[in-house]
Enzyme design. Structure first.
Site, PDB file in Angstrom:
ATOM      1  N   LYS A 141       0.985  -1.362  -0.194  1.00  0.00           N
ATOM      2  CA  LYS A 141      -0.137  -0.005   0.032  1.00  0.00           C
ATOM      3  C   LYS A 141       0.759   1.503   0.021  1.00  0.00           C
ATOM      4  CE  LYS A 141      -4.386  -1.605   0.971  1.00  0.00           C
ATOM      5  NZ  LYS A 141      -5.635  -1.611   1.902  1.00  0.00           N
TER       6      LYS A 141
ATOM      7  N   LYS B  31      -7.184 -12.583  -9.359  1.00  0.00           N
ATOM      8  CA  LYS B  31      -8.359 -12.896  -8.662  1.00  0.00           C
ATOM      9  C   LYS B  31      -9.469 -11.458  -8.877  1.00  0.00           C
ATOM     10  CE  LYS B  31      -9.624 -12.656  -3.683  1.00  0.00           C
ATOM     11  NZ  LYS B  31      -8.947 -12.632  -2.449  1.00  0.00           N
TER      12      LYS B  31
ATOM     13  N   LYS C 121     -12.513  -6.572  -5.541  1.00  0.00           N
ATOM     14  CA  LYS C 121     -13.360  -5.331  -5.409  1.00  0.00           C
ATOM     15  C   LYS C 121     -12.564  -3.951  -5.691  1.00  0.00           C
ATOM     16  CE  LYS C 121     -13.068  -5.028  -0.345  1.00  0.00           C
ATOM     17  NZ  LYS C 121     -13.925  -5.219   0.971  1.00  0.00           N
TER      18      LYS C 121
END
Ligand code: TRP
Length: 337
Positions: free
Chosen positions: A117, A199, A202
């Site tokens: 991140k 994958k 979201k």
């Protein structure tokens, strides 16, 4: 006399930082409804975690409520599970601070998610992003859970929670229960429709390879129509994730939606091309998601109901969390108020 069997406690947090997808549903949420029979379950919307990356306030508020509505629509019964919003239970922030003082700089620096991140948000590497695992440890340890269901990506954070737990208990005695990460084996691993090797996520804002729980039937059909199948010349529905990842992904979605086995699916589409197969998968997904979408929309409009769910949830959570926090404060030497 009936013997009361105390159920094991399970707790998990969900970060309301993106809309729920078909992947979240088939991979996880779908299996949560029946869990309540076996476990005492706590689920919370981790809004305090969400702000470690910049959020639009209106979106965060909407998404937190929408996710709650969607979880209920997916079968998570608020009567049988404790559903709440993290920021409504101040004990999380309070214990989070304490545990910050028992989490080591070196440990926190080793967290893969922090490194990822930070790389992605180079202009906002804030302290919260760094100490996120201490807050997560607090989320967990407050409720003395036996099991913490998480995705593979969160396992490292649960391991760190265990280290903090052991360190704290080592100094003050058995204050916290040692939690175990629980990576559910059931549930399909759904891949992106356009990049079937990664994958369906979201947080992927690419969009069109991702099917959202709230997509309209038209959106769903359009996305499946564009789904990548394979580049070989065979053009048949056969399960082989190595050479035909796109087809394998569609088959696993179809299998999860219809309960059919891969053999049955291969037989069903024997001699038929992808032009028949893809719309069939889309239809199965539409049939599965439509009732959920409608129910979630209905719940979203029923503000009073939604409010009663998260208020009751926060009350129940706070009762348990408060007990743990008081014990911690006493152990570490804080004067009782
Ligand atoms: N960190 C988790 C995630 O990003 C969400 C989370 C926050 C969580 N607190 C938790 C999960 C406690 C399990 C237990 O998905």
């Amino acid at each position: 006399m009936e013997t009361e069997v105390t159920k094991k406690v399970m707790l998990s947090g969900i970060k309301p930082s993106g809309d729920l997808t078909l992947g979240s549903y088939l991979g996880a949420i779908k299996n949560w409804a029946e869990r309540a029979e076996q476990f005492d379950c706590y689920y919370f919307m981790a809004d305090m975690h969400a702000i470690t990356v910049r959020q639009n306030p209106a979106d965060l508020r909407r998404r937190t409520l929408e996710q709650l509505a969607q979880y209920i629509a997916c079968g998570l019964d608020p009567e049988k599970n404790t559903l709440f919003i993290q920021s409504h239970v101040p004990e999380h922030a309070e214990l989070g601070w304490v545990l910050n003082c028992y989490a080591m700089f070196g440990e926190l620096s080793r967290m893969t998610q922090f490194k990822d991140k930070s790389a992605k948000n180079a202009d906002n590497i804030n302290g919260g992003l760094f100490t996120y695992p201490s807050l997560m440890a607090a989320d967990i340890l407050l409720y003395q859970p036996d099991l913490v269901p998480v995705g593979e990506d969160q396992k490292q954070h649960v391991e760190l929670t265990r280290n903090i737990c052991q360190r704290f208990n080592g100094i003050y005695g058995d204050v916290f229960k040692m939690p175990e990460p629980y990576i559910p084996k059931v549930g399909a691993r759904v891949m992106d429709l356009l990049t079937p090797t990664s994958k369906m996520s979201k947080s992927d804002d690419a969009g069109s390879g991702v099917v959202y729980l709230m997509d309209s039937p038209d959106d769903i059909r359009r996305k499946f129509k564009r789904a990548v199948t394979d580049s070989d010349t065979e053009r048949c529905v056969r399960y082989d994730p190595e050479t035909k990842p796109g087809v394998a992904n569609l088959m696993s979605i179809y299998a999860a939606a219809t309960g059919r086995s891969y053999d049955e699916i291969e037989a069903e589409f024997d001699g038929k091309g992808y032009g028949v197969f893809k719309p069939a998968v889309a239809d199965a997904v539409v049939d599965m998601l439509c009732p959920i979408r409608e129910e979630a929309q209905r719940i979203m409009k029923d503000k009073a109901y939604l409010e009663s769910v998260y208020k009751t949830g926060a009350q129940k959570a706070s009762y348990i969390a408060g007990k743990t926090l008081r014990k911690v404060y006493k152990k570490i030497g804080f004067v009782a108020p």
